[in-house]
Motif scaffolding. Sequence first.
Motif, short mmCIF file in Angstrom:
data_model
loop_
_atom_site.label_atom_id
_atom_site.label_comp_id
_atom_site.label_asym_id
_atom_site.label_seq_id
_atom_site.Cartn_x
_atom_site.Cartn_y
_atom_site.Cartn_z
N VAL A 107 0.81 -1.21 0.00
CA VAL A 107 0.00 0.00 0.00
C VAL A 107 0.85 1.27 0.00
CG1 VAL A 107 -2.00 -1.09 1.06
CG2 VAL A 107 -0.22 -0.14 2.52
N ALA A 108 2.13 1.16 0.31
CA ALA A 108 3.05 2.30 0.23
C ALA A 108 4.43 1.73 -0.11
CB ALA A 108 3.10 3.08 1.53
N ARG A 109 4.97 2.14 -1.24
CA ARG A 109 6.25 1.60 -1.71
C ARG A 109 7.41 2.41 -1.16
NH1 ARG A 109 6.03 -2.23 -5.62
NH2 ARG A 109 3.97 -2.66 -6.48
N GLY A 110 8.44 1.67 -0.74
CA GLY A 110 9.64 2.32 -0.25
C GLY A 110 10.37 3.07 -1.35
N GLY A 111 11.08 4.12 -0.96
CA GLY A 111 11.81 4.92 -1.93
C GLY A 111 12.99 4.15 -2.53
N GLN A 112 13.29 4.44 -3.77
CA GLN A 112 14.43 3.81 -4.42
C GLN A 112 15.73 4.30 -3.79
OE1 GLN A 112 13.96 4.92 -8.53
NE2 GLN A 112 12.88 3.03 -9.04
N GLY A 113 16.71 3.42 -3.75
CA GLY A 113 18.02 3.82 -3.27
C GLY A 113 18.73 4.67 -4.32
N GLY A 114 19.53 5.63 -3.85
CA GLY A 114 20.29 6.47 -4.77
C GLY A 114 21.44 5.71 -5.41
N LEU A 115 21.77 6.06 -6.63
CA LEU A 115 22.88 5.42 -7.33
C LEU A 115 24.22 5.99 -6.85
CD1 LEU A 115 21.50 5.36 -11.00
CD2 LEU A 115 21.41 3.54 -9.28
N GLY A 116 25.18 5.11 -6.65
CA GLY A 116 26.52 5.56 -6.30
C GLY A 116 27.26 6.08 -7.53
N ASN A 117 28.39 6.76 -7.29
CA ASN A 117 29.09 7.39 -8.42
C ASN A 117 29.70 6.38 -9.38
OD1 ASN A 117 31.13 6.50 -6.74
ND2 ASN A 117 32.33 8.39 -6.82
N ALA A 118 29.81 5.12 -8.99
CA ALA A 118 30.33 4.11 -9.91
C ALA A 118 29.45 3.99 -11.15
CB ALA A 118 30.43 2.76 -9.20
N HIS A 119 28.17 4.34 -11.02
CA HIS A 119 27.25 4.24 -12.16
C HIS A 119 27.50 5.33 -13.20
CE1 HIS A 119 24.37 1.09 -10.87
NE2 HIS A 119 24.69 1.48 -9.66
N PHE A 120 28.17 6.39 -12.81
CA PHE A 120 28.28 7.56 -13.70
C PHE A 120 29.65 7.69 -14.36
CE2 PHE A 120 25.08 8.36 -10.47
CZ PHE A 120 24.00 8.78 -11.24
N LYS A 121 30.47 6.70 -14.19
CA LYS A 121 31.79 6.72 -14.83
C LYS A 121 31.62 6.55 -16.33
CE LYS A 121 36.28 4.37 -14.88
NZ LYS A 121 37.09 3.27 -14.30
N SER A 122 32.37 7.35 -17.11
CA SER A 122 32.32 7.27 -18.56
C SER A 122 33.70 7.57 -19.13
CB SER A 122 31.30 8.28 -19.12
OG SER A 122 31.74 9.61 -18.89
N SER A 123 33.80 7.45 -20.45
CA SER A 123 35.09 7.69 -21.08
C SER A 123 35.54 9.14 -20.96
CB SER A 123 35.03 7.30 -22.57
OG SER A 123 34.01 8.05 -23.23
N VAL A 124 34.59 10.05 -20.78
CA VAL A 124 34.94 11.47 -20.66
C VAL A 124 34.94 11.95 -19.22
CG1 VAL A 124 34.11 12.01 -22.99
CG2 VAL A 124 32.53 12.13 -21.04
N ASN A 125 34.51 11.10 -18.30
CA ASN A 125 34.52 11.48 -16.88
C ASN A 125 34.88 10.24 -16.08
OD1 ASN A 125 34.15 12.53 -14.34
ND2 ASN A 125 32.07 13.29 -14.69
N GLN A 126 36.17 10.10 -15.82
CA GLN A 126 36.67 8.91 -15.13
C GLN A 126 36.46 8.96 -13.62
OE1 GLN A 126 38.19 6.08 -16.59
NE2 GLN A 126 37.31 6.96 -18.45
N THR A 127 36.29 10.16 -13.08
CA THR A 127 36.13 10.30 -11.62
C THR A 127 34.89 11.16 -11.32
OG1 THR A 127 37.63 12.20 -11.63
CG2 THR A 127 38.57 10.02 -11.14
N PRO A 128 33.72 10.67 -11.65
CA PRO A 128 32.50 11.46 -11.42
C PRO A 128 32.26 11.72 -9.94
CG PRO A 128 31.94 9.20 -11.95
CD PRO A 128 33.41 9.32 -12.17
N GLN A 129 31.83 12.92 -9.66
CA GLN A 129 31.51 13.29 -8.28
C GLN A 129 30.01 13.23 -7.99
OE1 GLN A 129 33.80 14.19 -5.83
NE2 GLN A 129 35.22 13.33 -7.34
N ILE A 130 29.26 12.71 -8.95
CA ILE A 130 27.81 12.68 -8.79
C ILE A 130 27.35 11.37 -8.16
CG2 ILE A 130 27.61 11.89 -11.18
CD1 ILE A 130 24.82 13.05 -11.27
N ALA A 131 26.40 11.46 -7.25
CA ALA A 131 25.68 10.32 -6.69
C ALA A 131 24.27 10.81 -6.36
CB ALA A 131 26.37 9.79 -5.44
N LEU A 132 23.30 9.96 -6.49
CA LEU A 132 21.92 10.36 -6.24
C LEU A 132 21.51 10.06 -4.81
CD1 LEU A 132 20.00 9.19 -9.45
CD2 LEU A 132 21.06 11.39 -8.96
N LYS A 133 20.71 10.97 -4.27
CA LYS A 133 20.13 10.74 -2.95
C LYS A 133 19.02 9.69 -3.06
CE LYS A 133 20.77 15.59 -1.63
NZ LYS A 133 20.06 16.84 -1.24
#
Length: 424
Positions: free
Chosen positions: A118-144
């Motif tokens: 009847v009430a769904r728990g909130g999704q967990g935020g993604l860690g910065n490992a998900h945002f690594k790319s060829s143009v950004n090897q050390t992303p500082q972004i993570a989701l709450k």
Amino acid sequence: MPRFYDTARIYVAAGRGGDGSRSLRREKFVPKGGPDGGDGGRGGHVILYAVAGDSSLVRFHHRQRFKAGNASPGGSSHRSGKNGEDRRISAPAGTVVFGGDDDELIGDLVNPGDELIVARGGQGGLGNAHFKSSVNQTPQIALKGDSGESKWLRLELKLVADVGLVGCPNAGKSSLLARISAAHPKVAAYPFTTLTPVLGSVLLGDRSLVVADIPGLIEGSHEGAGLGHEFLRHVERTRFIVHVIDCSGISGDPITLFDQTANELEAYSPELAERPYVVAANKMDLSEAKAGWPSVKDALTERGVEAFAVSAATGQGLQELVQAIFAQALQAPVPAVLHGASEVVLRPGLGSAAPSARRIGPDLVLLESDEAGRLAARVELDIPDAVQWFRKQLERMGAAAALEQAGVKPGDTVIAGETEFDWL
């Protein structure tokens, strides 16, 4: 007067998701360790589940608020956070759940063991490992972590029974149920009517049926007269009906009282008028009932109604009545479980309408998009990497185009949900 608790309102709040981690590997002799932030856990759900042996919502009048556990944040080395603990709440089988501002149907717990989130728990935020790319090897972004759902719910109990005993007050329904089952409804020798529905299990050989004694229906019950609505809802789930009438005439003309009950059922729900039924002409231990039975039988036979002369006091005719109930009730189709509901919605929509925007001030633009509002609350907008990523997400969902159509300009403040941010 004792009150029957078959409706209740409760507030449920699911747990918040854990924040994602912005961890970077820092190991000796590993100069470019890279991001290793783990994801946050999922917030706990609030779950209603059906149990047998309970026929009242009274405990929800003593406790109305239920909250699930929050999740843990992600950690370094790709460690995910722990999920929040689900909050499980038992409810009687037959509980219907409504919620939202428009009181929409969420689900129906028909049988023991049925469950409903009847009430769904909130999704967990993604860690910065998900945002690594060829143009950004050390992303500082993570989701709450996302906040969990919270809402007020309305619970409505509709007892689950195969057969319903209906009739006017003092027709002898409680005595009849006590005689044919192991139920122990309150029975008195003076004018008295049952105040709460009672269930009993009736056995015939190796077969059984659940029979409900529905409290007496008076004229106007379908409009809520007396306790009409509280009791009529319990007839809806029954697949077979037994009209119990006082054949002695002491309570009034038996055929008139039969018609009154039938009319109340039809006025409440036309579907009830289509349910198969028989008539139990009760109190045949009284001389007045014996004298009145021939005319009552003739009147019912003319209508094509099968009737049985019975006495709950002495047991007269009950074997024949029970055999008829089993023969017909087990063949009757199971009715639609919900009165006035065309389908079961397991979860209210979260609002997937196309984004729109409008200017509400000289430097203020309102972005109307549930998705954008939820996402804005999860992004750390003081981090350049996060801002750049967020802008791309707005473009993906069409929110950026809606803002530009509304005339947004650099320096304007945009409101999305409960978050404000500057448009760059």
